[in-house]
Design an enzyme around this catalytic site. Structure first.
Site, PDB file in Angstrom:
ATOM      1  N   ASP A   1      -0.870  -7.331  -0.254  1.00 55.63           N
ATOM      2  CA  ASP A   1       0.486  -7.756  -0.600  1.00 55.63           C
ATOM      3  C   ASP A   1       0.916  -9.018   0.149  1.00 55.63           C
ATOM      4  O   ASP A   1       0.231  -9.474   1.073  1.00 55.63           O
ATOM      5  CB  ASP A   1       1.477  -6.612  -0.334  1.00 55.63           C
ATOM      6  CG  ASP A   1       1.270  -5.931   1.022  1.00 55.63           C
ATOM      7  OD1 ASP A   1       0.544  -6.483   1.864  1.00 55.63           O
ATOM      8  OD2 ASP A   1       1.851  -4.860   1.242  1.00 55.63           O
TER       9      ASP A   1
ATOM     10  N   ASN B   1       8.128   5.696   4.289  1.00 53.50           N
ATOM     11  CA  ASN B   1       8.565   6.394   3.076  1.00 53.50           C
ATOM     12  C   ASN B   1       7.382   6.685   2.143  1.00 53.50           C
ATOM     13  O   ASN B   1       7.566   7.016   0.982  1.00 53.50           O
ATOM     14  CB  ASN B   1       9.632   5.572   2.348  1.00 53.50           C
ATOM     15  CG  ASN B   1       9.132   4.184   1.962  1.00 53.50           C
ATOM     16  OD1 ASN B   1       7.954   3.871   2.147  1.00 53.50           O
ATOM     17  ND2 ASN B   1      10.004   3.357   1.428  1.00 53.50           N
TER      18      ASN B   1
ATOM     19  N   HIS C   1       5.042   4.431   1.292  1.00 48.22           N
ATOM     20  CA  HIS C   1       4.552   3.306   0.495  1.00 48.22           C
ATOM     21  C   HIS C   1       3.156   2.891   0.925  1.00 48.22           C
ATOM     22  O   HIS C   1       2.765   3.038   2.076  1.00 48.22           O
ATOM     23  CB  HIS C   1       5.544   2.132   0.453  1.00 48.22           C
ATOM     24  CG  HIS C   1       5.672   1.314   1.699  1.00 48.22           C
ATOM     25  ND1 HIS C   1       6.888   1.069   2.307  1.00 48.22           N
ATOM     26  CD2 HIS C   1       4.756   0.649   2.438  1.00 48.22           C
ATOM     27  CE1 HIS C   1       6.701   0.292   3.356  1.00 48.22           C
ATOM     28  NE2 HIS C   1       5.413   0.024   3.467  1.00 48.22           N
TER      29      HIS C   1
ATOM     30  N   GLU D   1       6.665   0.848  -3.417  1.00 48.35           N
ATOM     31  CA  GLU D   1       7.732   1.690  -2.883  1.00 48.35           C
ATOM     32  C   GLU D   1       7.896   2.951  -3.732  1.00 48.35           C
ATOM     33  O   GLU D   1       7.432   2.988  -4.876  1.00 48.35           O
ATOM     34  CB  GLU D   1       9.046   0.896  -2.910  1.00 48.35           C
ATOM     35  CG  GLU D   1       9.052  -0.342  -2.010  1.00 48.35           C
ATOM     36  CD  GLU D   1       9.302  -0.012  -0.548  1.00 48.35           C
ATOM     37  OE1 GLU D   1       8.927   1.089  -0.092  1.00 48.35           O
ATOM     38  OE2 GLU D   1       9.877  -0.861   0.157  1.00 48.35           O
TER      39      GLU D   1
HETATM   40  C1  GLP Z   1       4.212  -2.945   5.505  1.00 48.63           C
HETATM   41  C2  GLP Z   1       2.957  -3.275   4.694  1.00 48.63           C
HETATM   42  C3  GLP Z   1       2.119  -2.042   4.441  1.00 48.63           C
HETATM   43  C4  GLP Z   1       1.929  -1.280   5.740  1.00 48.63           C
HETATM   44  C5  GLP Z   1       3.271  -0.810   6.242  1.00 48.63           C
HETATM   45  C6  GLP Z   1       3.187   0.016   7.515  1.00 48.63           C
HETATM   46  O1  GLP Z   1       5.288  -2.555   4.717  1.00 48.63           O
HETATM   47  N1  GLP Z   1       3.254  -3.884   3.436  1.00 48.63           N
HETATM   48  O2  GLP Z   1       0.872  -2.421   3.878  1.00 48.63           O
HETATM   49  O3  GLP Z   1       1.079  -0.184   5.541  1.00 48.63           O
HETATM   50  O4  GLP Z   1       4.050  -1.970   6.506  1.00 48.63           O
HETATM   51  O5  GLP Z   1       3.192  -0.810   8.622  1.00 48.63           O
HETATM   52  P1  GLP Z   1       2.836  -0.378  10.085  1.00 48.63           P
HETATM   53  O6  GLP Z   1       1.357  -0.258  10.128  1.00 48.63           O
HETATM   54  O7  GLP Z   1       3.345  -1.508  10.930  1.00 48.63           O
HETATM   55  O8  GLP Z   1       3.536   0.902  10.346  1.00 48.63           O
END
Ligand code: GLP
Length: 245
Positions: free
Chosen positions: A67, A136, A138, A143
């Site tokens: 992404d 959440n 995702h 989402e």
């Molecule tokens: C972002 C990214 C996701 C990732 C998520 C969790 O929203 N787009 O790909 O998995 O954060 O992030 P973290 O690993 O910092 O908890």
């Protein structure tokens, strides 16, 4: 699903890096689906160390990231392209021409999504997809929604994601409100998927995603339908899951 529980983040990162290394060694011209967020950073650091020792060769690897924020140029230090360069690509011998991240600066959302789906298709899909997990549920930036998205889509980020990601920006207002993300369909077509989770804050959502009902309200729950998923986590993130199995 195979679950690997490590005692802490460092060991979970090493386990994850071992799995990525094995993929690269077994198939030097593999396609890696890569993720951003704070969770995979430890695994990327480990890969860089092994590369520096001479254990790994990324020269034939292609990477396709999940992404990108809509509206952030590659040079912005909060863009996911910048993240990948500064956490991994700048330190290994991957050919940057073979590294793909959605084009956050493409204003035409339809075109951005179509182009990215074309990139995934033209490389024959993903051999190993790395995923983090949002609070959440995702994955990528898919989402909670009424249905699972098939292909790359432009999404409006939820308040919870904007709040969670605000820690990387100067203020809440600076967090982009939209992003381009690979669709759930493309993620599910990966041959193998590895989800990395760390910390107590993820314990509840890990349980819901992997032991709860399969629903687009918890996007990661769809992974229960994939035949080759590895969940790598530290004890804190896997605590609720482990209590319930
Ligand atoms: C972002 C990214 C996701 C990732 C998520 C969790 O929203 N787009 O790909 O998995 O954060 O992030 P973290 O690993 O910092 O908890």
């Amino acid at each position: 699903m195979r679950v690997y529980c490590a005692k802490d983040y460092y060991h979970a990162s090493r386990m994850a890096a071992n799995i990525i290394s094995a993929q690269v060694i077994m198939k030097p011209d593999c396609v890696l689906g890569l993720a951003t967020g704070s969770t995979p950073i430890g695994a990327y650091e480990q890969l860089v160390k092994w590369y520096e020792k001479g254990d790994l060769d990324f020269s034939k690897v292609t990477s396709i990231n999940l992404d990108e924020y809509r509206g952030l140029p590659a040079e912005n230090d909060q863009s996911y392209r910048y993240f990948m360069n500064t956490h991994l690509f700048d330190f290994i011998n991957i050919d940057k021409k073979n590294t793909f991240v959605p084009d956050g600066m493409e204003p035409d959302a339809k075109k951005a999504c179509k182009d990215y789906d074309g990139i995934i298709r033209s490389h024959g899909g993903i051999d190993l997809q790395i995923l983090g997990l949002g609070h959440n549920g995702h994955i990528g930036f898919n989402e909670p929604a009424a249905a699972f998205a098939k292909g790359t889509q432009c999404v409006k980020l939820t308040e919870s994601t904007i709040t969670a990601n605000a820690r990387f920006f100067a203020s809440m207002d600076d967090v982009p409100k939209e992003a381009y993300t690979m669709g759930i369909g493309s993620i599910m077509q990966a041959k193998k998927i590895m989800v990395i989770v760390s910390g107590e804050g993820k314990a509840e959502i890990v349980k819901r995603a992997f032991l709860g009902p399969i629903t687009p309200e918890v996007p990661a729950s769809v992974l229960q339908l994939h035949s080759d998923v590895i969940l790598v986590g530290d004890e804190a993130a896997l605590s609720e899951y482990n209590k319930s199995i």
